[in-house]
Design a protein around this motif. Structure first.
Motif, PDB file in Angstrom:
ATOM      1  N   GLN A 120      32.266  31.656  31.723  1.00  0.00           N
ATOM      2  CA  GLN A 120      31.330  30.789  30.506  1.00  0.00           C
ATOM      3  C   GLN A 120      30.427  31.732  29.902  1.00  0.00           C
ATOM      4  N   ARG A 121      30.560  32.947  29.680  1.00  0.00           N
ATOM      5  CA  ARG A 121      30.045  34.086  28.868  1.00  0.00           C
ATOM      6  C   ARG A 121      30.951  34.758  28.036  1.00  0.00           C
ATOM      7  N   HIS A 122      30.341  35.453  27.169  1.00  0.00           N
ATOM      8  CA  HIS A 122      31.417  36.396  26.484  1.00  0.00           C
ATOM      9  C   HIS A 122      31.903  37.712  26.928  1.00  0.00           C
ATOM     10  N   HIS A 123      33.396  37.850  26.496  1.00  0.00           N
ATOM     11  CA  HIS A 123      33.621  39.145  26.995  1.00  0.00           C
ATOM     12  C   HIS A 123      34.496  39.793  25.842  1.00  0.00           C
ATOM     13  N   LEU A 124      34.443  41.110  25.706  1.00  0.00           N
ATOM     14  CA  LEU A 124      34.910  41.880  24.683  1.00  0.00           C
ATOM     15  C   LEU A 124      36.381  41.726  24.664  1.00  0.00           C
ATOM     16  N   ALA A 125      36.983  41.397  23.272  1.00  0.00           N
ATOM     17  CA  ALA A 125      38.338  41.356  23.163  1.00  0.00           C
ATOM     18  C   ALA A 125      38.545  42.468  22.026  1.00  0.00           C
ATOM     19  N   GLY A 126      39.625  41.839  21.132  1.00  0.00           N
ATOM     20  CA  GLY A 126      39.865  42.870  19.901  1.00  0.00           C
ATOM     21  C   GLY A 126      40.506  44.276  20.089  1.00  0.00           C
ATOM     22  N   ASP A 178      45.195  41.724  26.605  1.00  0.00           N
ATOM     23  CA  ASP A 178      45.174  43.081  26.872  1.00  0.00           C
ATOM     24  C   ASP A 178      43.909  43.549  27.009  1.00  0.00           C
ATOM     25  N   HIS A 179      43.063  43.019  27.476  1.00  0.00           N
ATOM     26  CA  HIS A 179      41.508  43.359  27.563  1.00  0.00           C
ATOM     27  C   HIS A 179      40.979  42.565  28.967  1.00  0.00           C
ATOM     28  N   LEU A 180      39.898  42.933  29.311  1.00  0.00           N
ATOM     29  CA  LEU A 180      39.258  42.696  30.532  1.00  0.00           C
ATOM     30  C   LEU A 180      38.636  41.399  30.547  1.00  0.00           C
ATOM     31  N   ALA A 181      38.905  40.589  31.476  1.00  0.00           N
ATOM     32  CA  ALA A 181      38.203  39.034  31.690  1.00  0.00           C
ATOM     33  C   ALA A 181      37.506  38.986  32.997  1.00  0.00           C
TER      34      ALA A 181
END
Length: 250
Positions: A199-205, A116-119
């Motif tokens: 291969q980098r972080h994306h915001l979830a939660g 449910d988040h952007l990737a």
């Protein structure tokens, strides 16, 4: 009597069937879908789809909700989506046998939903911009969203080096994100994934979910094709992200 060791092989076998993976992938954006819709998206017969869904339900990977005469299926939780993303990071790319397949693969790398988040490039770029503008801050002294040495490519991030930054309230309000609502959700406010394609972080939660919801509500993103995880950044989205987060190239 207490149970023995967990049977990882049993669960892993469910992900080893290409047809079941297509069913799970179709549910990967957090939607609830009827079996008939899943059959169309996964390219399966109704009978085959029902058989796969029965196995996935038995294993606790999907849940079902009745609405009238219909049943709607969805992933049992974000942890199932995380397993899909983890396997994607470990898996080779499928050979592209047509221009359509190549375009779809490129679209997934560009922007997609991860539960449910952007990737994809979009999710990674937005997360990096939030860090640069002080909506997020790192706690480990590394000022970027780059993969950390301890981050295993084969696992979701169990812990992360981020917290809300000094400009969080201002920046998220400018993006029409309800930060108090995100805090009230019954899940961690901040979680992060190691994006399998970037291969980098994306915001979830909870905050990542609120952000994706806001972007869709504002008309900044939309599905490229009905029933597909790939997203399109609209002209309005390009303009607003350039003005509000200084994201000018994607």
């Amino acid at each position: 009597m207490t149970g023995g060791d967990v049977d990882i092989a049993h669960t892993a076998a469910l992900f080893a069937d290409p047809a079941r993976v297509r069913v799970l992938t179709a549910l990967g954006d957090g939607r609830s879908l009827a079996a008939s819709v899943l059959a169309g998206e996964a390219g399966l017969s109704a009978q085959g789809t029902s058989a796969h869904l029965a196995k996935l339900r038995e294993a606790g990977l999907v849940t079902v909700e009745r609405s009238g005469r219909h049943r709607f299926y969805r992933l049992a939780g974000p942890q199932v989506g995380e397993v899909l993303e983890t396997l994607a990071r470990l898996s080779p790319a499928q050979p592209v046998k047509s221009l359509k397949a190549g375009t779809r693969a490129q679209a997934l790398r560009y922007a997609r939903t991860c539960y449910d988040h952007l990737a994809g490039r979009l999710g990674v770029a937005v997360t990096a911009a939030l860090l640069e503008h002080g909506a997020l801050a790192t706690t480990d002294g590394v000022p970027t969203t780059q993969r950390r040495e301890q981050d295993s490519i084969s696992k979701p991030l169990a812990t992360h080096p981020y917290e809300l930054g000094p400009n969080a309230a201002e920046i998220f309000a400018a993006l029409d994100v309800d930060l108090p609502a995100a805090r009230r959700r019954k899940r961690p406010l901040l979680r992060f994934c190691l994006d399998w394609s970037e291969q980098r972080h994306h915001l979830a939660g909870a905050l990542g979910a609120e952000l994706a919801t806001a972007f869709e509500r504002l008309g900044w993103i939309e599905p490229r094709t009905a029933g597909h995880r790939a997203l399109r950044l609209t002209d309005t989205g390009h303009k607003e992200l350039a003005e509000r987060l200084d994201i000018r190239t994607l």
